[in-house]
Design an enzyme around this catalytic site. Structure first.
Site, PDB file in Angstrom:
ATOM      1  N   CYS A 156       0.850  -1.196   0.000  1.00 35.53           N
ATOM      2  CA  CYS A 156       0.000   0.000   0.000  1.00 35.53           C
ATOM      3  C   CYS A 156       0.895   1.258   0.000  1.00 35.53           C
ATOM      4  O   CYS A 156       1.797   1.370  -0.827  1.00 35.53           O
ATOM      5  CB  CYS A 156      -0.961  -0.038   1.178  1.00 35.53           C
ATOM      6  N   ASP A 310      -9.978  -3.966  -5.592  1.00 30.44           N
ATOM      7  CA  ASP A 310      -9.431  -3.186  -4.475  1.00 30.44           C
ATOM      8  C   ASP A 310     -10.278  -1.929  -4.267  1.00 30.44           C
ATOM      9  O   ASP A 310     -10.384  -1.091  -5.152  1.00 30.44           O
ATOM     10  CB  ASP A 310      -7.986  -2.794  -4.789  1.00 30.44           C
ATOM     11  N   HIS A 339      -8.196  -5.517  -1.671  1.00 26.47           N
ATOM     12  CA  HIS A 339      -6.987  -4.982  -1.048  1.00 26.47           C
ATOM     13  C   HIS A 339      -6.393  -5.977  -0.062  1.00 26.47           C
ATOM     14  O   HIS A 339      -5.196  -6.272  -0.104  1.00 26.47           O
ATOM     15  CB  HIS A 339      -7.325  -3.671  -0.346  1.00 26.47           C
TER      16      HIS A 339
END
Length: 374
Positions: A156, A310, A339
């Site tokens: 991320c 995501d 995600h």
């Protein structure tokens, strides 16, 4: 007209019994959820803290030969986590852990965890992380392992930090760079980013008394990306509330999705100005430590992992990355996951993680005797 088969009395009785049993389990598990009883333990893989700086810790996971088979690949892996979330998503629960899978494949795994920032971290800039903490952690990994390079992995926003580090330090001792669910085109990061980008909202307006962006702002920003997800989540939970395994996974994963940490104020201001408003990664307008840096200067073997479902880093936000880095040896892995589904859950265990491991294995070599002894 076709004849519609009529179920036997025994079939009907079996269905009634099943429904009664499931409703009883739903009632039991619902009470546990409401009362917070039997919450699963998270982040349980044994590890040692081998370096600290401020609230930041460098963790070295134990690769016990009896449990995971020991270290068999070199160089070690250093995972750089996001600044705004808890890192235990990568080591969620026993049997559902990205870290566990890496250890079982013979990697020597380290993770850079930022802790929980407070007023002492409010003045931290992106340079503090990119030019100080990350290289400091790399140096410590090399010291502990005896290796002369690391495979760097970013998750991320940790992937953004890893990219900025690699771009600003082209001579860094990196064997490869892998980033997962990493945003680069911040025009697609949803309503909260739009408020800062075109809505005139300033970071100073959302800082808490410590000078940091409070976790509730981050959580609400992610929820705004999928405003109906809360309803969908509870409908699915009700349908499977009878399933103990599903309920345990639900508690762990939803607990993480609501469990964020403050975003240091100075780093947040830079992020909004350079990455959100200037869209600096896409427009090549990046400055780190007073130097212009370019993702085209990232030349090490590179893998970007994207998730088609995501809701935190939408696919359009991560899509341009493969064309921005300058690595001759670069690859994109696009997977039908969310995600969290990149690193936890059945899809991760069967598809995502094995493909990431294959990339890392091909950029590794057999561990030396000294590395195997770590």
């Amino acid at each position: 007209m076709p004849t519609i088969p009529v179920p036997s009395p025994q079939t009907i009785l079996d269905r009634v019994r099943r429904d009664v049993e499931r409703n009883a389990l739903r009632a039991r598990n619902g009470l546990k959820l409401v009362g917070g009883v039997d919450r699963p333990g998270v982040g349980l893989t044994p590890k040692d803290v081998v370096w600290t700086r401020g609230r930041t810790q460098l963790w070295h996971y134990r690769n016990d030969p009896a449990t995971h088979g020991g270290v068999r690949h070199s160089p070690p892996l250093l995972i750089v986590f996001s600044l705004v979330s808890r890192s235990y998503i990568l080591d969620l629960t026993p049997g559902n852990s990205f870290v566990e899978q890496l250890l079982a494949e013979g990697f020597d795994v380290y993770l850079l965890d930022w802790g929980e920032p407070d007023e002492r971290d409010a003045a931290n800039t992106l340079e503090d992380y990119v030019d100080d903490y990350v290289p400091g952690a790399i140096d410590r990994v090399l010291e502990v392992s005896g290796a002369d390079e690391v495979n760097l992995v970013g998750y991320c926003f940790g992937g953004d930090l890893a990219l900025l580090h690699a771009a600003h330090h082209p001579d860094a001792p990196l064997r490869s760079l892998t980033v997962m669910a990493t945003p680069v085109d911040f025009r697609h990061m949803g309503p909260l980013a739009d408020l800062f980008r075109v809505g005139g909202l300033e970071v100073e307006a959302v800082l808490d008394a410590n000078g940091n962006v409070p976790p509730r702002i981050v959580v609400q920003g992610f929820r705004a990306l999928t405003p109906t997800s809360e309803v969908t989540r509870y409908v699915t939970l009700w349908e499977r509330l009878w399933n103990d395994e599903y309920v345990a996974a639900y508690q762990a994963m939803t607990g993480w999705s609501d469990d964020h940490v403050p975003f240091p104020g100075a780093a947040a201001e830079q992020t909004v100005r350079m990455l959100v408003r200037d869209n600096g990664m896409v427009t090549d307008r990046l400055t780190v430590g007073g130097d212009r840096v370019h993702l085209a200067d990232v030349r090490v073997p590179f893998l970007t992992v994207r998730a088609d479902r995501d809701h935190i880093v939408p696919p359009d936000a991560s899509a341009p990355l493969i064309d921005l880095v300058g690595s001759p040896d670069k690859h994109e892995l696009r997977l039908p996951a969310g995600h969290m589904g990149l690193v936890v859950g059945r899809t991760a265990a069967r598809t995502t993680v094995p493909q990431i491991i294959d990339f890392l294995r091909r950029r590794s070599e057999p561990a030396t005797a000294s590395e195997m002894a770590q």
